[in-house]
Design a protein around this motif. Structure first.
Motif, mmCIF file in Angstrom:
data_model
loop_
_atom_site.group_PDB
_atom_site.id
_atom_site.type_symbol
_atom_site.label_atom_id
_atom_site.label_comp_id
_atom_site.label_asym_id
_atom_site.label_seq_id
_atom_site.Cartn_x
_atom_site.Cartn_y
_atom_site.Cartn_z
ATOM 1 N N ALA A 6 10.996 -0.105 8.649
ATOM 2 C CA ALA A 6 11.524 -0.970 7.583
ATOM 3 C C ALA A 6 10.830 -0.677 6.250
ATOM 4 N N ILE A 7 9.523 -0.443 6.285
ATOM 5 C CA ILE A 7 8.791 -0.103 5.061
ATOM 6 C C ILE A 7 9.341 1.184 4.473
ATOM 7 N N ALA A 53 0.829 -1.210 0.000
ATOM 8 C CA ALA A 53 0.000 0.000 0.000
ATOM 9 C C ALA A 53 0.863 1.260 0.000
ATOM 10 N N ALA A 54 1.895 1.275 0.823
ATOM 11 C CA ALA A 54 2.750 2.468 0.920
ATOM 12 C C ALA A 54 3.501 2.715 -0.383
ATOM 13 N N GLY A 97 6.863 9.513 9.354
ATOM 14 C CA GLY A 97 7.381 9.318 10.701
ATOM 15 C C GLY A 97 6.759 8.097 11.338
ATOM 16 N N CYS A 98 7.444 7.586 12.351
ATOM 17 C CA CYS A 98 6.915 6.466 13.117
ATOM 18 C C CYS A 98 7.603 6.444 14.477
ATOM 19 N N ALA A 99 6.935 5.801 15.423
ATOM 20 C CA ALA A 99 7.532 5.633 16.744
ATOM 21 C C ALA A 99 8.801 4.804 16.613
ATOM 22 N N THR A 151 14.972 8.348 3.753
ATOM 23 C CA THR A 151 16.175 8.498 4.566
ATOM 24 C C THR A 151 15.763 8.961 5.959
ATOM 25 N N ARG A 152 16.341 8.340 6.953
ATOM 26 C CA ARG A 152 16.052 8.741 8.333
ATOM 27 C C ARG A 152 16.757 10.061 8.603
#
Length: 175
Positions: A142-143, A112-113, A132-134, A150-151
């Motif tokens: 990972a997705i 989906a992403a 963003g994610c916790a 890029t983080r």
């Protein structure tokens, strides 16, 4: 891009389509799962049905204005989650997604992403996407990494769903 309820974004197994008010009941059901809601910083546990209804009611207008594109993620015509491109302005936007726990571990989040990013770039015309994610949501991180994000940084924010400060990882994709 004008709102078109006939839009269908296809993947190998999924159909992403604009949300409709009839999706609210199933979305509330999915979001009532604590493990799903805890990964959404703005969510309440249990979900506030009135606020979710108001949120869904505004989706068509957001689409019409070009400020957000909210999509139902469906499998065999059944809603399994929501994904969206929001805060759209000046060629930039942010993506988000959440799936029912029964759909975790099946590759649906990535599928989906991936289609959502393609829509944001090819159809909406965005050149930069944020996400963003916790920090403990390793599946979502990972997705995003697999999609080429890029983080950027880790920031402390308050999570309504967890009722505490958490570390949120911020990501960026430039096309």
């Amino acid at each position: 891009m004008t709102s078109d309820r006939s839009v269908r974004l296809l993947t190998e197994r999924l159909v992403l389509r604009p949300t409709v008010p009839a999706d609210i009941e199933r979305a509330v059901e999915i979001r009532s799962n604590h493990d799903v809601a805890r990964n959404l910083v703005w969510a309440t546990i249990p979900p506030d049905v009135e606020k979710m209804t108001n949120w869904f009611t505004g989706h068509a207008e957001e689409w019409h204005q070009g400020s957000a594109y909210r999509l139902a993620v469906t499998l065999d015509s059944r809603l399994i989650g929501i994904c969206d491109v929001f805060d759209v302005a000046e060629g930039q936007g942010e993506i988000g997604y959440w799936l029912g726990q029964a759909s975790w571990g099946c590759g649906f989040g990535l599928e989906a992403a991936e289609r959502l990013v393609r829509f944001a770039v090819e159809d909406v015309g965005l050149i930069s996407l944020r996400a963003g994610c916790a920090d403990d949501n390793t599946a979502s991180a990972a997705i995003l990494t697999r999609l080429g994000f890029t983080r950027l940084e880790d920031v402390q924010i308050f999570s309504r769903s967890r009722r505490e400060e958490i570390v949120r990882r911020r990501f960026l994709l430039t096309v």
